[in-house]
Design an enzyme around this catalytic site. Structure first.
Site, PDB file in Angstrom:
ATOM      1  N   TRP A 164      78.093 109.231  -1.965  1.00  0.00           N
ATOM      2  CA  TRP A 164      76.714 108.776  -1.747  1.00  0.00           C
ATOM      3  C   TRP A 164      76.355 107.811  -2.866  1.00  0.00           C
ATOM      4  O   TRP A 164      76.613 108.081  -4.032  1.00  0.00           O
ATOM      5  CB  TRP A 164      75.782 109.979  -1.760  1.00  0.00           C
ATOM      6  CG  TRP A 164      74.368 109.738  -1.289  1.00  0.00           C
ATOM      7  CD1 TRP A 164      73.870 109.941  -0.040  1.00  0.00           C
ATOM      8  CD2 TRP A 164      73.256 109.288  -2.087  1.00  0.00           C
ATOM      9  NE1 TRP A 164      72.526 109.650   0.008  1.00  0.00           N
ATOM     10  CE2 TRP A 164      72.118 109.232  -1.236  1.00  0.00           C
ATOM     11  CE3 TRP A 164      73.099 108.910  -3.403  1.00  0.00           C
ATOM     12  CZ2 TRP A 164      70.870 108.842  -1.672  1.00  0.00           C
ATOM     13  CZ3 TRP A 164      71.846 108.506  -3.858  1.00  0.00           C
ATOM     14  CH2 TRP A 164      70.744 108.480  -2.984  1.00  0.00           C
ATOM     15  N   LEU A 193      74.520 120.262 -19.150  1.00  0.00           N
ATOM     16  CA  LEU A 193      75.129 119.069 -19.742  1.00  0.00           C
ATOM     17  C   LEU A 193      76.296 119.457 -20.654  1.00  0.00           C
ATOM     18  O   LEU A 193      77.327 118.774 -20.684  1.00  0.00           O
ATOM     19  CB  LEU A 193      74.083 118.276 -20.525  1.00  0.00           C
ATOM     20  CG  LEU A 193      73.004 117.587 -19.690  1.00  0.00           C
ATOM     21  CD1 LEU A 193      71.929 116.983 -20.600  1.00  0.00           C
ATOM     22  CD2 LEU A 193      73.592 116.498 -18.800  1.00  0.00           C
ATOM     23  N   GLU A 196      79.203 120.299 -18.436  1.00  0.00           N
ATOM     24  CA  GLU A 196      79.801 119.062 -17.917  1.00  0.00           C
ATOM     25  C   GLU A 196      80.742 118.439 -18.953  1.00  0.00           C
ATOM     26  O   GLU A 196      81.847 117.994 -18.609  1.00  0.00           O
ATOM     27  CB  GLU A 196      78.709 118.059 -17.536  1.00  0.00           C
ATOM     28  CG  GLU A 196      77.970 118.405 -16.258  1.00  0.00           C
ATOM     29  CD  GLU A 196      76.964 117.338 -15.855  1.00  0.00           C
ATOM     30  OE1 GLU A 196      76.509 117.363 -14.698  1.00  0.00           O
ATOM     31  OE2 GLU A 196      76.642 116.471 -16.701  1.00  0.00           O
ATOM     32  N   ARG A 201      83.380 115.670 -18.004  1.00  0.00           N
ATOM     33  CA  ARG A 201      82.546 114.740 -17.248  1.00  0.00           C
ATOM     34  C   ARG A 201      82.345 113.468 -18.060  1.00  0.00           C
ATOM     35  O   ARG A 201      81.976 113.513 -19.228  1.00  0.00           O
ATOM     36  CB  ARG A 201      81.192 115.388 -16.935  1.00  0.00           C
ATOM     37  CG  ARG A 201      80.091 114.413 -16.485  1.00  0.00           C
ATOM     38  CD  ARG A 201      80.311 113.944 -15.062  1.00  0.00           C
ATOM     39  NE  ARG A 201      79.343 112.916 -14.688  1.00  0.00           N
ATOM     40  CZ  ARG A 201      78.179 113.149 -14.067  1.00  0.00           C
ATOM     41  NH1 ARG A 201      77.829 114.389 -13.776  1.00  0.00           N
ATOM     42  NH2 ARG A 201      77.383 112.150 -13.728  1.00  0.00           N
ATOM     43  N   ARG A 210      83.451 111.767 -10.691  1.00  0.00           N
ATOM     44  CA  ARG A 210      83.206 112.701 -11.794  1.00  0.00           C
ATOM     45  C   ARG A 210      83.968 113.994 -11.555  1.00  0.00           C
ATOM     46  O   ARG A 210      84.153 114.414 -10.409  1.00  0.00           O
ATOM     47  CB  ARG A 210      81.710 112.985 -11.918  1.00  0.00           C
ATOM     48  CG  ARG A 210      81.111 113.761 -10.761  1.00  0.00           C
ATOM     49  CD  ARG A 210      79.698 113.377 -10.479  1.00  0.00           C
ATOM     50  NE  ARG A 210      79.612 112.129  -9.734  1.00  0.00           N
ATOM     51  CZ  ARG A 210      78.517 111.696  -9.111  1.00  0.00           C
ATOM     52  NH1 ARG A 210      77.416 112.415  -9.159  1.00  0.00           N
ATOM     53  NH2 ARG A 210      78.496 110.575  -8.469  1.00  0.00           N
ATOM     54  N   ASP A 213      79.606 117.578 -11.521  1.00  0.00           N
ATOM     55  CA  ASP A 213      78.207 117.151 -11.570  1.00  0.00           C
ATOM     56  C   ASP A 213      77.355 118.388 -11.344  1.00  0.00           C
ATOM     57  O   ASP A 213      77.527 119.091 -10.336  1.00  0.00           O
ATOM     58  CB  ASP A 213      77.944 116.111 -10.478  1.00  0.00           C
ATOM     59  CG  ASP A 213      76.545 115.524 -10.572  1.00  0.00           C
ATOM     60  OD1 ASP A 213      75.984 115.526 -11.678  1.00  0.00           O
ATOM     61  OD2 ASP A 213      76.013 115.071  -9.545  1.00  0.00           O
ATOM     62  N   ASP A 215      73.378 119.693 -11.216  1.00  0.00           N
ATOM     63  CA  ASP A 215      71.977 119.286 -11.139  1.00  0.00           C
ATOM     64  C   ASP A 215      71.083 120.498 -10.873  1.00  0.00           C
ATOM     65  O   ASP A 215      71.415 121.337 -10.026  1.00  0.00           O
ATOM     66  CB  ASP A 215      71.754 118.280 -10.005  1.00  0.00           C
ATOM     67  CG  ASP A 215      72.373 116.927 -10.299  1.00  0.00           C
ATOM     68  OD1 ASP A 215      72.204 116.434 -11.425  1.00  0.00           O
ATOM     69  OD2 ASP A 215      73.036 116.362  -9.401  1.00  0.00           O
ATOM     70  N   ILE A 230      63.425 116.086 -14.035  1.00  0.00           N
ATOM     71  CA  ILE A 230      62.425 115.919 -12.978  1.00  0.00           C
ATOM     72  C   ILE A 230      62.646 117.018 -11.950  1.00  0.00           C
ATOM     73  O   ILE A 230      63.771 117.215 -11.462  1.00  0.00           O
ATOM     74  CB  ILE A 230      62.558 114.534 -12.315  1.00  0.00           C
ATOM     75  CG1 ILE A 230      62.330 113.427 -13.361  1.00  0.00           C
ATOM     76  CG2 ILE A 230      61.554 114.383 -11.182  1.00  0.00           C
ATOM     77  CD1 ILE A 230      62.585 112.034 -12.836  1.00  0.00           C
ATOM     78  N   PRO A 232      60.942 119.119  -8.386  1.00  0.00           N
ATOM     79  CA  PRO A 232      62.281 119.330  -7.857  1.00  0.00           C
ATOM     80  C   PRO A 232      63.142 118.071  -8.015  1.00  0.00           C
ATOM     81  O   PRO A 232      62.604 116.984  -8.284  1.00  0.00           O
ATOM     82  CB  PRO A 232      62.049 119.642  -6.373  1.00  0.00           C
ATOM     83  CG  PRO A 232      60.604 119.967  -6.260  1.00  0.00           C
ATOM     84  CD  PRO A 232      59.907 119.229  -7.341  1.00  0.00           C
ATOM     85  N   ARG A 239      69.636 114.127   0.720  1.00  0.00           N
ATOM     86  CA  ARG A 239      71.083 114.328   0.612  1.00  0.00           C
ATOM     87  C   ARG A 239      71.542 115.549   1.408  1.00  0.00           C
ATOM     88  O   ARG A 239      71.250 116.681   1.062  1.00  0.00           O
ATOM     89  CB  ARG A 239      71.469 114.499  -0.866  1.00  0.00           C
ATOM     90  CG  ARG A 239      71.145 113.269  -1.695  1.00  0.00           C
ATOM     91  CD  ARG A 239      71.409 113.497  -3.161  1.00  0.00           C
ATOM     92  NE  ARG A 239      71.318 112.267  -3.924  1.00  0.00           N
ATOM     93  CZ  ARG A 239      71.516 112.157  -5.243  1.00  0.00           C
ATOM     94  NH1 ARG A 239      71.809 113.250  -5.933  1.00  0.00           N
ATOM     95  NH2 ARG A 239      71.425 110.997  -5.848  1.00  0.00           N
TER      96      ARG A 239
END
Length: 271
Positions: A164, A193, A196, A201, A210, A213, A215, A230, A232, A239
């Site tokens: 994507w 992070l 990752e 990553r 990657r 990932d 999130d 940020i 939601p 997606r």
């Protein structure tokens, strides 16, 4: 939510910045405010549906004296985390910690701080399109589950999806996990992070290949425009590779901005 209060538990401890505080010790006073559902205990007389406050005080004392900290902030935060880890029935806790004999050159009655921790529900999206993709996702899930302030409560199956945003790359494997955590959003983001980085990553191309990932898709029903996180997730509703595994484990989860259930958002992009 019902409350239980424990006020002014006096303990002698060895916390403080100065060597004399650690060596000689001093009095501390602890109060607790507990969030829990008391109606089952009230209606049945079953103590297992509540918190045995005598037992809790003993455990708090043992935990408070286990180590010596420079800051009372550290001691209070450790107690809050300990209480939530020890008593799954407690949904939130406030720890009030007083230091009556604070070593400052001013006349004052006491110094007191309050630390609050709560249980939160969050959803984390996972994706990988480099190397052994399923192993990368499973490694990330394992690292998340190892954290003392996180419990993985649900896990979707993995799905294979087309890239994507940046299309010239391999297919992805994606999934979603539901977690219960006492970490705040920024703390959770820092942890993801860090994981990752541990899983190699690299951020070379936006939306590019990657190894992993991670999130935060949603955190309770929190809406945040903080630069760091940020909520939601601003593109989750666009997606399918997010909504499809999320729909598997939380179809009735309500998007707090769009005011639509996950299954509805998925139906809309599949039309």
């Amino acid at each position: 939510m019902d409350k239980m209060y424990i006020k002014d538990l006096e303990l002698f401890g060895y916390h403080g910045v100065f060597e004399e505080e650690k060596r000689l010790g001093q009095k501390f006073i602890i109060s607790l405010e507990l969030d829990l559902d008391l109606k089952f205990a009230a209606r049945t007389g079953d103590l297992t549906k509540s918190v045995h406050y005598g037992e809790l005080c003993e455990k708090v004392e043992n935990e408070f004296l286990k180590e010596s900290y420079d800051l009372i902030e550290t001691a209070a935060l450790n107690l809050a985390d300990f209480i939530l880890n020890e008593y799954k029935i407690i949904n939130g806790v406030k720890v009030f910690l007083k230091k009556p004999w604070a070593p400052v050159k001013k006349h004052l009655d006491t110094v007191e701080i309050m630390i609050e921790r709560k249980r939160h529900k969050a959803y984390i999206g996972l994706g990988s399109n480099i190397g052994n993709k399923e192993k990368n996702l499973n490694d990330a899930i394992h690292k998340i589950s190892e954290q003392k302030n996180i419990i993985i409560t649900k896990k979707s199956t993995f799905i294979v999806t087309e890239p994507w945003g940046y299309l010239d790359q391999e297919e992805f494997v994606n999934g979603v996990v539901e977690i219960e955590t006492t970490l705040e959003p920024e703390e959770l983001m820092d942890l993801l992070l860090k994981i990752e980085l541990e899983l190699k990553r690299e951020r070379l191309i936006k939306w590019g290949p990657r190894t992993i990932d991670l999130d935060i898709l949603m955190y309770d029903d929190l809406i945040s425009n903080d630069e760091k996180i940020i909520l939601p997730h601003p593109r989750m509703h666009e997606r399918e590779f997010v909504l499809k595994p999320l729909n598997e484990i939380a179809p009735y989860l309500l998007h707090p901005i769009l005011n639509k259930r996950v299954f509805t958002l998925l139906e809309e992009i599949q039309k």
